[in-house]
Enzyme design. Structure first.
Site, mmCIF file in Angstrom:
data_model
loop_
_atom_site.group_PDB
_atom_site.id
_atom_site.type_symbol
_atom_site.label_atom_id
_atom_site.label_comp_id
_atom_site.label_asym_id
_atom_site.label_seq_id
_atom_site.Cartn_x
_atom_site.Cartn_y
_atom_site.Cartn_z
ATOM 1 N N SER A 1 10.994 75.012 6.259
ATOM 2 C CA SER A 1 11.567 74.975 7.557
ATOM 3 C C SER A 1 10.844 75.596 8.524
ATOM 4 C CB SER A 1 12.087 77.002 7.022
ATOM 5 O OG SER A 1 11.408 78.304 7.282
ATOM 6 N N GLY A 2 11.611 75.650 9.284
ATOM 7 C CA GLY A 2 10.273 76.108 10.700
ATOM 8 C C GLY A 2 10.106 77.860 10.945
ATOM 9 N N ILE B 1 23.317 72.800 9.553
ATOM 10 C CA ILE B 1 24.338 73.602 9.961
ATOM 11 C C ILE B 1 25.283 73.698 11.120
ATOM 12 C CG2 ILE B 1 25.746 75.416 9.157
ATOM 13 C CD1 ILE B 1 25.554 74.259 6.887
ATOM 14 N N ASP C 1 -0.892 75.686 -10.513
ATOM 15 C CA ASP C 1 -1.428 76.767 -8.903
ATOM 16 C C ASP C 1 -1.729 78.498 -10.423
ATOM 17 O OD1 ASP C 1 0.959 77.103 -8.993
ATOM 18 O OD2 ASP C 1 0.874 77.156 -7.538
ATOM 19 N N CYS D 1 9.729 82.036 -8.435
ATOM 20 C CA CYS D 1 10.104 82.817 -9.540
ATOM 21 C C CYS D 1 10.752 83.943 -9.186
ATOM 22 C CB CYS D 1 9.265 82.715 -10.592
ATOM 23 S SG CYS D 1 8.310 80.324 -10.779
#
Length: 631
Positions: free
Chosen positions: A363-364, A291, A100, A2
């Protein structure tokens, strides 16, 4: 995920205009396109824009606690909220929702300021306690989620998830901080200890602030730090098993979602490891996206395709080319402050691609910082050994002058760039690492600055805060100190800023399982030899993943998510490179010597030097200043 914004009066309590908070939130609509809300009371106002991820209909914000004592505006995800909820219910807490956000409210009522110690996840929130009449601001351990704040002329404090939220307030001054220009030209971004605008601050990662109406603004309080001072005693095989447990726990905890979920896949070790554990979680076919580039040397899509086939993912990919350069104004608008990590362009594109099919993407990011995966960290570890063998007087009196006269060879592989190595060895480990990490060395920066900016900067150097961080790091070795600096300085200022702004720009939630704080704490206690072995960084991580990933994914040379701007500025964008020196916006500031900029641009176009990152920096600074209205 958010966007939040709000106002708080620290002096005379005045009514807060809800429409003003609403305007601050409206410019953050991209962060929360699914809903909005504003709550005000004497001296305080909280605003929220919602991207629905968990408990899609039942957790509107700002949210009140069950007893109406506390109100919160929250940005982020708490991955252990279900475990915390059970614990709090056993102690008498009652819940009306399944999300949460309400758990944070109950945790505040149970533990007060220490509630953040119990939260595992990414977060930035503002919580107002109506009985204590206090505002509690908090930011997660690594700074995954941002929080800007500024004191205004009317005695109020304004805060927001992005600088544009503060810019929506008419009392915010738009004066540039000259020290921020030095910081930006050093690093390519404005680090978290500063802002491009005077008077604007960022709550540091792992910090909180407790504000009261009748007291001056307090200093942030640190609630978490990572220490490299301990060392695991177990055998490598046992540590490998423990690491795999942490990885599995970190990934699976971040797969909780009530909306479609996927992953970024570059084909490197880190994102491939995340996908491997997602595939093993047994929650159906993993959606992945990647990408590539129109320059073969920078394109890694074949490796991403290989991993996607290995785990049978639902994979999509696209190519980024120089003709997408026109998006630079859009990118500048995402970041507000000047931001020159050129990989922001492909990161934004991969976020757009992901958003076509999912709302959450893993993601890594974080593994290179935690496990020593950057080449600069490996070089630093070797240089530190050399510093230990060469007397300091020899390094400063012989290697330094030699490095100054040695020719600069940008075209050569890093190990053969003797100039950079000699200059690095001449100073302390912190000075050498700061030089390796910085984008523009001090001698070039000074040659570009106008006389007025040089006077405003005085003796300040952009490298100084990072050098101080390393000098005071809770570390045993130079490698420890370098990784500590990366986690505390580079990660929140560059990597996490890039991912937050580009993902939020398209209404996508990005999660970083490899930044689970328990995993990072485990990695920080690994002996140096299990992080860097010979020329191999992330040694134990790669070793542990051998059962999941092929050798050419694990052990090929690290490439990184690098946009081929050096090639573009010598080819299709050479005209853009030349145009930087003629920028009317930069000329109006008087900060730079335009003739010197033109000289550097021509040297790059001719192939005599690589000034691509510098040129990109100046270009992004030009566009950002125009959007901010700074002259």
């Amino acid at each position: 995920m958010c966007g939040i914004a709000g106002l708080f009066h620290t002096g005379t309590i005045k009514p807060v205009d809800p429409s003003r908070v609403e305007r601050m939130c409206d410019v953050l609509a991209h962060r929360g396109p699914d809903g909005s809300g504003v709550w005000t009371a004497p001296g305080v106002g909280l605003g929220h824009r919602r991207l629905s991820i968990i408990d899609l209909e039942g957790s509107p914000q700002p949210m009140h606690s069950a007893d109406e004592r506390a109100v919160i505006a929250f940005n982020g995800e708490i991955y252990n909220f279900r475990e915390l909820r059970r614990e709090l219910e056993e102690q008498g807490a009652k819940f009306k929702t399944d999300g949460d956000t309400e758990v944070i409210l109950a945790a505040w009522q149970r533990w007060g300021e220490d509630c953040v110690q119990h939260l595992h996840g990414m977060f930035a929130f503002a919580l107002y306690d109506r009985s204590e009449r206090t505002l509690f601001l908090a930011r997660d351990r690594f700074g995954v989620k941002p929080l800007f704040f500024a004191e205004l002329a009317d005695g109020s404090l304004a805060f927001a998830s992005e600088l544009k939220g503060l810019l929506a307030h008419p009392l915010l001054r738009r004066d540039a901080d000259p020290l921020a220009i030095e910081d930006y030209m050093t690093w390519g971004y404005v680090p978290d200890h500063r802002s491009i605008l005077r008077g604007v601050r960022k709550l540091p990662a792992g910090h909180t602030m407790l504000l009261k109406h009748d007291t001056p603004l307090p200093q942030p309080r640190q609630f978490w730090d990572v220490s490299f001072e301990k060392r695991h005693k177990a055998k490598a095989r046992d540590l490998e098993a423990e690491l795999l447990h942490h990885l599995q726990q970190a990934v699976e905890s971040r797969m909780v979602s009530d909306v479609p979920l996927g992953a970024f896949l570059s084909g490197g070790v880190d994102s491939s490891a995340v996908v491997a554990f997602m595939a093993g979680a047994g929650q159906g076919k993993v959606r992945t996206c990647s990408i590539g580039f129109d320059v073969a040397s920078a394109d890694e899509t074949s490796y991403a395709d290989q991993v996607a086939q290995l785990f049978n993912t639902d994979h999509a990919s696209r190519i980024v080319s120089a003709d997408q350069f026109d998006a630079i104004d859009t990118i500048a608008g995402m970041f507000d402050e000047p931001f020159a990590d050129a990989s922001a362009l492909p990161t934004w594109r991969v976020c757009q691609l992901a958003r076509e099919s999912v709302t959450v993407a893993l993601s890594g990011d974080g593994a290179d910082e935690a496990f020593a995966g950057y080449r600069r960290q490996v070089f630093h570890a070797h240089e530190e050994r050399a510093r230990g063998m060469i007397p300091g007087a020899v390094r400063s009196k012989v290697l330094g002058p030699l490095g100054n006269v040695f020719p600069k060879m940008d075209w050569a592989p890093r190990p053969l760039r003797a100039k950079a190595t000699l200059q690095s060895l001449a100073g302390s480990g912190a000075e050498g690492y700061a030089r390796a990490l910085s984008v523009v060395p001090p001698e070039i920066r000074q040659s570009m600055y106008g006389e007025g900016l040089r006077k405003q900067i005085g003796g300040y150097r952009g490298e100084a805060p990072l050098e101080a961080l390393m000098a005071n790091a809770p570390a045993r070795t130079g490698l420890d100190a370098a990784q500590y600096a990366d986690l505390k300085f580079w990660l929140p200022g560059d990597i996490l800023t890039k991912v937050d702004r580009t993902s939020m720009a398209v209404g996508l939630e990005a999660r970083e399982p490899l930044l689970d704080h328990r995993l990072v704490e485990f990695a920080a206690a690994l002996p140096d030899g299990l992080r860097v072995k010979r020329s191999q960084g992330k040694w134990l991580l790669k070793k542990s993943m051998e059962r999941y990933l092929p050798e050419d994914i694990l052990y090929r040379p690290k490439q990184g998510f690098v946009t081929p701007i050096a090639h573009w500025f010598r080819g299709p964008l050479a005209g853009k490179a030349r145009g930087i020196a003629k920028s009317a916006m930069l000329a109006r500031t008087g900060w730079f010597d335009n003739a010197r900029i033109a000289e550097l641009a021509e040297a790059h176009i001719a192939g005599r030097s690589d000034h691509s990152r510098l040129l990109w920096q100046l270009l992004m600074l030009d566009r950002s200043l125009a959007r901010l209205g700074i002259t």
